[in-house]
Design a protein around this motif. Structure first.
Motif, PDB file in Angstrom:
ATOM      1  N   THR A 168     -61.160  63.127  18.662  1.00  0.00           N
ATOM      2  CA  THR A 168     -62.231  62.044  18.804  1.00  0.00           C
ATOM      3  C   THR A 168     -62.897  62.109  20.437  1.00  0.00           C
ATOM      4  OG1 THR A 168     -61.475  60.948  16.830  1.00  0.00           O
ATOM      5  CG2 THR A 168     -63.263  60.206  18.204  1.00  0.00           C
ATOM      6  N   LEU A 169     -63.804  62.397  20.473  1.00  0.00           N
ATOM      7  CA  LEU A 169     -64.745  62.300  21.531  1.00  0.00           C
ATOM      8  C   LEU A 169     -65.567  60.764  21.543  1.00  0.00           C
ATOM      9  CD1 LEU A 169     -65.715  63.264  24.418  1.00  0.00           C
ATOM     10  CD2 LEU A 169     -67.700  64.244  23.312  1.00  0.00           C
ATOM     11  N   ARG A 170     -65.177  59.927  22.295  1.00  0.00           N
ATOM     12  CA  ARG A 170     -65.962  58.693  22.255  1.00  0.00           C
ATOM     13  C   ARG A 170     -66.975  58.391  22.967  1.00  0.00           C
ATOM     14  NH1 ARG A 170     -60.517  58.435  21.075  1.00  0.00           N
ATOM     15  NH2 ARG A 170     -59.836  57.345  19.071  1.00  0.00           N
ATOM     16  N   ALA A 171     -67.989  59.071  22.601  1.00  0.00           N
ATOM     17  CA  ALA A 171     -69.307  59.163  23.146  1.00  0.00           C
ATOM     18  C   ALA A 171     -70.203  57.619  23.311  1.00  0.00           C
ATOM     19  CB  ALA A 171     -70.442  59.957  22.644  1.00  0.00           C
ATOM     20  N   ALA A 172     -69.554  56.685  22.668  1.00  0.00           N
ATOM     21  CA  ALA A 172     -70.137  55.397  22.987  1.00  0.00           C
ATOM     22  C   ALA A 172     -69.737  54.861  24.457  1.00  0.00           C
ATOM     23  CB  ALA A 172     -69.565  54.285  21.773  1.00  0.00           C
ATOM     24  N   ASN A 173     -68.742  55.319  24.890  1.00  0.00           N
ATOM     25  CA  ASN A 173     -68.498  54.992  26.178  1.00  0.00           C
ATOM     26  C   ASN A 173     -69.001  55.484  27.427  1.00  0.00           C
ATOM     27  OD1 ASN A 173     -66.151  53.766  25.042  1.00  0.00           O
ATOM     28  ND2 ASN A 173     -64.607  55.313  25.393  1.00  0.00           N
ATOM     29  N   ILE A 174     -70.095  56.185  27.061  1.00  0.00           N
ATOM     30  CA  ILE A 174     -70.926  56.973  28.274  1.00  0.00           C
ATOM     31  C   ILE A 174     -71.934  55.683  28.225  1.00  0.00           C
ATOM     32  CG2 ILE A 174     -72.559  58.732  28.837  1.00  0.00           C
ATOM     33  CD1 ILE A 174     -70.914  60.443  26.821  1.00  0.00           C
ATOM     34  N   THR A 175     -71.916  55.133  29.309  1.00  0.00           N
ATOM     35  CA  THR A 175     -72.604  53.820  29.515  1.00  0.00           C
ATOM     36  C   THR A 175     -73.832  54.452  30.647  1.00  0.00           C
ATOM     37  OG1 THR A 175     -71.322  53.142  31.214  1.00  0.00           O
ATOM     38  CG2 THR A 175     -71.074  52.236  28.782  1.00  0.00           C
ATOM     39  N   ASP A 176     -73.763  55.318  31.317  1.00  0.00           N
ATOM     40  CA  ASP A 176     -74.496  55.808  32.198  1.00  0.00           C
ATOM     41  C   ASP A 176     -74.628  57.417  32.201  1.00  0.00           C
ATOM     42  OD1 ASP A 176     -76.406  55.986  34.377  1.00  0.00           O
ATOM     43  OD2 ASP A 176     -74.909  55.200  35.792  1.00  0.00           O
ATOM     44  N   PRO A 177     -75.343  57.786  31.411  1.00  0.00           N
ATOM     45  CA  PRO A 177     -75.544  59.431  31.114  1.00  0.00           C
ATOM     46  C   PRO A 177     -76.147  60.306  32.090  1.00  0.00           C
ATOM     47  CG  PRO A 177     -77.094  58.256  29.716  1.00  0.00           C
ATOM     48  CD  PRO A 177     -76.181  56.990  30.335  1.00  0.00           C
ATOM     49  N   ASP A 178     -76.906  59.400  32.987  1.00  0.00           N
ATOM     50  CA  ASP A 178     -77.636  60.295  34.088  1.00  0.00           C
ATOM     51  C   ASP A 178     -76.724  60.461  35.312  1.00  0.00           C
ATOM     52  OD1 ASP A 178     -79.917  60.668  32.905  1.00  0.00           O
ATOM     53  OD2 ASP A 178     -80.758  58.749  33.759  1.00  0.00           O
ATOM     54  N   ARG A 179     -75.490  59.693  35.177  1.00  0.00           N
ATOM     55  CA  ARG A 179     -74.502  59.840  36.349  1.00  0.00           C
ATOM     56  C   ARG A 179     -73.225  60.924  35.820  1.00  0.00           C
ATOM     57  NH1 ARG A 179     -70.629  56.429  39.161  1.00  0.00           N
ATOM     58  NH2 ARG A 179     -70.672  54.998  37.396  1.00  0.00           N
ATOM     59  N   TYR A 180     -72.944  61.641  36.691  1.00  0.00           N
ATOM     60  CA  TYR A 180     -71.577  62.460  35.834  1.00  0.00           C
ATOM     61  C   TYR A 180     -70.484  61.955  36.790  1.00  0.00           C
ATOM     62  CZ  TYR A 180     -69.683  67.175  34.770  1.00  0.00           C
ATOM     63  OH  TYR A 180     -69.086  68.036  34.127  1.00  0.00           O
ATOM     64  N   THR A 181     -69.721  61.100  35.877  1.00  0.00           N
ATOM     65  CA  THR A 181     -68.758  60.214  36.098  1.00  0.00           C
ATOM     66  C   THR A 181     -67.643  60.222  34.998  1.00  0.00           C
ATOM     67  OG1 THR A 181     -67.961  58.486  37.112  1.00  0.00           O
ATOM     68  CG2 THR A 181     -69.685  58.252  35.359  1.00  0.00           C
ATOM     69  N   VAL A 182     -66.584  59.620  35.297  1.00  0.00           N
ATOM     70  CA  VAL A 182     -65.438  59.724  34.301  1.00  0.00           C
ATOM     71  C   VAL A 182     -65.540  58.525  33.494  1.00  0.00           C
ATOM     72  CG1 VAL A 182     -62.745  59.541  33.907  1.00  0.00           C
ATOM     73  CG2 VAL A 182     -63.971  61.008  35.839  1.00  0.00           C
ATOM     74  N   TYR A 183     -65.256  58.770  32.079  1.00  0.00           N
ATOM     75  CA  TYR A 183     -65.133  57.682  30.989  1.00  0.00           C
ATOM     76  C   TYR A 183     -63.884  57.589  30.509  1.00  0.00           C
ATOM     77  CZ  TYR A 183     -70.140  57.875  31.710  1.00  0.00           C
ATOM     78  OH  TYR A 183     -71.302  57.521  32.590  1.00  0.00           O
ATOM     79  N   ASN A 184     -63.322  56.543  29.741  1.00  0.00           N
ATOM     80  CA  ASN A 184     -62.151  56.477  29.226  1.00  0.00           C
ATOM     81  C   ASN A 184     -62.289  57.017  27.622  1.00  0.00           C
ATOM     82  OD1 ASN A 184     -59.624  55.722  28.133  1.00  0.00           O
ATOM     83  ND2 ASN A 184     -59.842  53.675  28.689  1.00  0.00           N
ATOM     84  N   ASN A 185     -61.404  57.615  27.097  1.00  0.00           N
ATOM     85  CA  ASN A 185     -61.589  58.323  25.928  1.00  0.00           C
ATOM     86  C   ASN A 185     -60.473  57.717  24.870  1.00  0.00           C
ATOM     87  OD1 ASN A 185     -62.974  60.077  24.168  1.00  0.00           O
ATOM     88  ND2 ASN A 185     -60.994  61.125  23.931  1.00  0.00           N
ATOM     89  N   THR A 186     -59.890  56.713  25.468  1.00  0.00           N
ATOM     90  CA  THR A 186     -58.786  55.918  24.535  1.00  0.00           C
ATOM     91  C   THR A 186     -59.726  54.800  23.524  1.00  0.00           C
ATOM     92  OG1 THR A 186     -58.356  54.178  26.160  1.00  0.00           O
ATOM     93  CG2 THR A 186     -56.999  56.135  26.277  1.00  0.00           C
ATOM     94  N   PRO A 187     -58.991  54.616  22.275  1.00  0.00           N
ATOM     95  CA  PRO A 187     -59.854  53.678  21.302  1.00  0.00           C
ATOM     96  C   PRO A 187     -59.856  52.271  21.913  1.00  0.00           C
ATOM     97  CG  PRO A 187     -57.611  54.382  20.543  1.00  0.00           C
ATOM     98  CD  PRO A 187     -57.814  55.187  21.789  1.00  0.00           C
ATOM     99  N   VAL A 188     -60.472  51.862  22.856  1.00  0.00           N
ATOM    100  CA  VAL A 188     -60.464  50.527  23.485  1.00  0.00           C
ATOM    101  C   VAL A 188     -61.870  49.885  23.005  1.00  0.00           C
ATOM    102  CG1 VAL A 188     -58.989  51.102  25.346  1.00  0.00           C
ATOM    103  CG2 VAL A 188     -61.399  51.404  25.587  1.00  0.00           C
TER     104      VAL A 188
END
Length: 234
Positions: A168-188
């Motif tokens: 599962t790729l949790r794209a809902a965690n992408i809060t700033d799509p214009d900035r190339y950065t790291v996001y959490n992929n755990t179900p939080v």
């Protein structure tokens, strides 16, 4: 006397038969052990990443995943190519192609990114790699929700693409799509503020993609809703 000699001969024959069985079993065990330790063809295993890096523009989308590949067998496995697909999404979601092998998960100007190239996973060993994927022609249409993603590979000893992992790729965690950065992929659970930011940012991006795909003079205008349209996208 004759009966005693016959019994002796029978005992000797039984002893030889037992020794032969033991010898054959020992030989089979030796051959099987050699094959298991030195010649067995294993398979690749990998696990769901706990984080990912992403950047999404109207013209491109990139994902960077930290992957651990484990070869379960004795023979080396040559990995020729990698691919990310969306098995539950419409055909408009093009696969994400392997475009580089960076040296870390967090993108930055001073990182050492290598061109995609085949590599070897030795027998009974594991390798950690950072693999960067890109959607050609902006085929990845993001939404603030979970996506079922499938990691596929082409390996030297098999033909065609082979499924390595479905996660599962949790794209809902992408809060700033214009900035190339790291996001959490755990179900939080996201806070309401983070969820609103993610929804607004991805909605703005989708609107930009829709405007760019519209003919000149019609960008920014919503098409009239045809009768019978239920609002589904599939």
């Amino acid at each position: 006397m004759a009966l005693l000699m016959a019994a002796t001969d029978l005992a000797a024959a039984s002893s030889l038969t037992g020794a032969g069985v033991v010898s054959v079993c020992a030989l089979l065990f030796t051959v099987a052990s050699f094959w298991w330790l030195n010649a067995r063809q294993g398979r690749l295993k990998t696990w769901e990443p706990h984080a990912f890096a992403a950047i999404i523009h109207s013209s491109t989308a990139r994902l960077r995943l930290p992957l651990v590949l484990h070869n379960t067998g004795a023979k080396p496995i040559v990995v020729q190519d990698l691919l990310l697909t969306f098995p539950d999404e419409p055909a408009s979601h093009l696969p994400l192609l392997w475009v580089s092998t960076p040296s870390r998960l967090q993108p930055g100007p001073d990182e050492d990114a290598k061109e995609p190239a085949g590599f070897v996973v030795p027998g009974r060993e594991a390798q950690q790699l950072f693999i960067e994927f890109e959607a050609p022609f902006s085929g990845f249409m993001p939404e603030a929700r979970d996506f079922k993603v499938q990691l596929q590979a082409r390996v030297g000893h098999r033909k065609g693409w082979r499924r390595l992992l479905t996660f599962t790729l949790r794209a809902a965690n992408i809060t700033d799509p214009d900035r190339y950065t790291v996001y959490n992929n755990t179900p939080v659970e996201l806070t309401k503020e983070d969820q609103k930011r993610a929804d607004a940012a991805l909605l703005e991006l989708l609107n930009e993609q829709g405007d760019e795909s519209a003919p000149d003079g019609e960008r920014g205008r919503k098409p009239p809703k045809e009768e019978g349209d239920l609002g589904t996208s599939r």
